[in-house]
Design an enzyme around this catalytic site. Sequence first.
Site, PDB file in Angstrom:
ATOM      1  N   ASN A   1       1.571  27.219 -16.390  1.00 51.47           N
ATOM      2  CA  ASN A   1       0.801  27.361 -17.631  1.00 51.47           C
ATOM      3  C   ASN A   1       1.680  26.824 -18.758  1.00 51.47           C
ATOM      4  OD1 ASN A   1      -0.573  28.167 -19.888  1.00 51.47           O
ATOM      5  ND2 ASN A   1      -0.359  30.374 -19.519  1.00 51.47           N
TER       6      ASN A   1
ATOM      7  N   GLU B   1       0.122  39.761 -14.799  1.00 49.72           N
ATOM      8  CA  GLU B   1       1.183  39.361 -15.720  1.00 49.72           C
ATOM      9  C   GLU B   1       1.478  40.526 -16.669  1.00 49.72           C
ATOM     10  OE1 GLU B   1       1.409  34.800 -16.132  1.00 49.72           O
ATOM     11  OE2 GLU B   1      -0.005  35.513 -17.619  1.00 49.72           O
TER      12      GLU B   1
ATOM     13  N   HIS C   1      -5.868  35.343 -20.407  1.00 46.68           N
ATOM     14  CA  HIS C   1      -4.407  35.475 -20.550  1.00 46.68           C
ATOM     15  C   HIS C   1      -4.114  36.475 -21.674  1.00 46.68           C
ATOM     16  CE1 HIS C   1      -0.226  34.525 -21.315  1.00 46.68           C
ATOM     17  NE2 HIS C   1      -0.194  33.965 -20.115  1.00 46.68           N
TER      18      HIS C   1
ATOM     19  N   SER D   1       8.192  35.618 -16.476  1.00 48.96           N
ATOM     20  CA  SER D   1       9.619  35.309 -16.295  1.00 48.96           C
ATOM     21  C   SER D   1       9.966  34.935 -14.855  1.00 48.96           C
ATOM     22  CB  SER D   1      10.485  36.472 -16.792  1.00 48.96           C
ATOM     23  OG  SER D   1      10.327  36.620 -18.202  1.00 48.96           O
TER      24      SER D   1
ATOM     25  N   LYS E   1       0.930  26.440 -21.767  1.00 51.94           N
ATOM     26  CA  LYS E   1       0.614  27.075 -23.059  1.00 51.94           C
ATOM     27  C   LYS E   1       0.488  25.990 -24.138  1.00 51.94           C
ATOM     28  CE  LYS E   1       2.723  31.274 -21.356  1.00 51.94           C
ATOM     29  NZ  LYS E   1       3.351  32.539 -21.622  1.00 51.94           N
TER      30      LYS E   1
ATOM     31  N   GLY F   1       7.869  35.670 -20.990  1.00 48.10           N
ATOM     32  CA  GLY F   1       8.789  35.001 -21.911  1.00 48.10           C
ATOM     33  C   GLY F   1       9.981  35.825 -22.325  1.00 48.10           C
TER      34      GLY F   1
ATOM     35  N   GLU G   1      -2.116  36.353 -23.991  1.00 50.82           N
ATOM     36  CA  GLU G   1      -1.980  35.708 -25.309  1.00 50.82           C
ATOM     37  C   GLU G   1      -3.350  35.428 -25.915  1.00 50.82           C
ATOM     38  OE1 GLU G   1       0.714  32.687 -23.933  1.00 50.82           O
ATOM     39  OE2 GLU G   1       2.227  34.240 -23.627  1.00 50.82           O
TER      40      GLU G   1
END
Length: 252
Positions: free
Chosen positions: A8, A160, A93, A205, A10, A166, A95
């Site tokens: 991904n 996730e 996701h 990660s 992003k 991250g 985000e």
Amino acid sequence: MRKLIAGNWKMNGLTELSASLAGSLRRGADGLDCDMLVCPPATMISTVAHILVGSATMVGGQDCHAKVSGAHTGDLSAAMLRDAGASWVILGHSERRGDHGETDAEVKAKTEAAVKADLTPIVCVGETEAQRVAGEQNAVVGSQLVHSLPKEFQGVVAYEPVWAIGTGRTPSTDDVAAMHGFIRATLISHLGAAGQGVRILYGGSVKPSNAKELLHLPEVGGALIGGASLVDADFLAIAHAAQMVAEPPAAS
Ligand code: 13P
């Protein structure tokens, strides 16, 4: 089940980086015993798909609208992603759930739209750090699954944990195994026998250094990778770790 190694990107990747990453995958990923996917930003889908056409690496989007067309400025339909060269799409996701307030009901509608447009959805779920500390992770993820997945779901689920994205932190292997077992049980109770065949990815990660131990866990059907998917050698190293997991043990 063959592992799926999905990148991904992003909101990263202008033409030069995207073309370079796609070129590396074209040269490096053929012949690997795992499924390979990259999800570039929408502006790069066509470029990346063109470079990867006929290769082992598939291309996906990172979101789509639930509607087929209409007055939705700035949005993209599932058919547009398909038309640009995508065959997959990441949905829900954290985000998107966080930045755009996407609800489970919206994720479900997008999932239905994706399947209708012949895209395979990857539906993301995961708890925040506060929810994990409060011991609420199963309740949160269970609710996300039941409300985000249509009953006739055909696609992939990605677990996730938000706090692992991250940050360089990952749950313990015991915690990942427990959550993936819980997700499998929830999928079977929500989808019936079809829940047995849904691949469940781990994301958050994932790096070359931890890929093998994560990918080796029961019910981990692959990985959804952010940062490390932007470095060709790292992404390919993770794919090689998946392949080693897929290989039968050598006879002694
Ligand atoms: P990182 O691999 O950068 O933690 O991102 C994970 C992720 O959000 C993939 O969708």
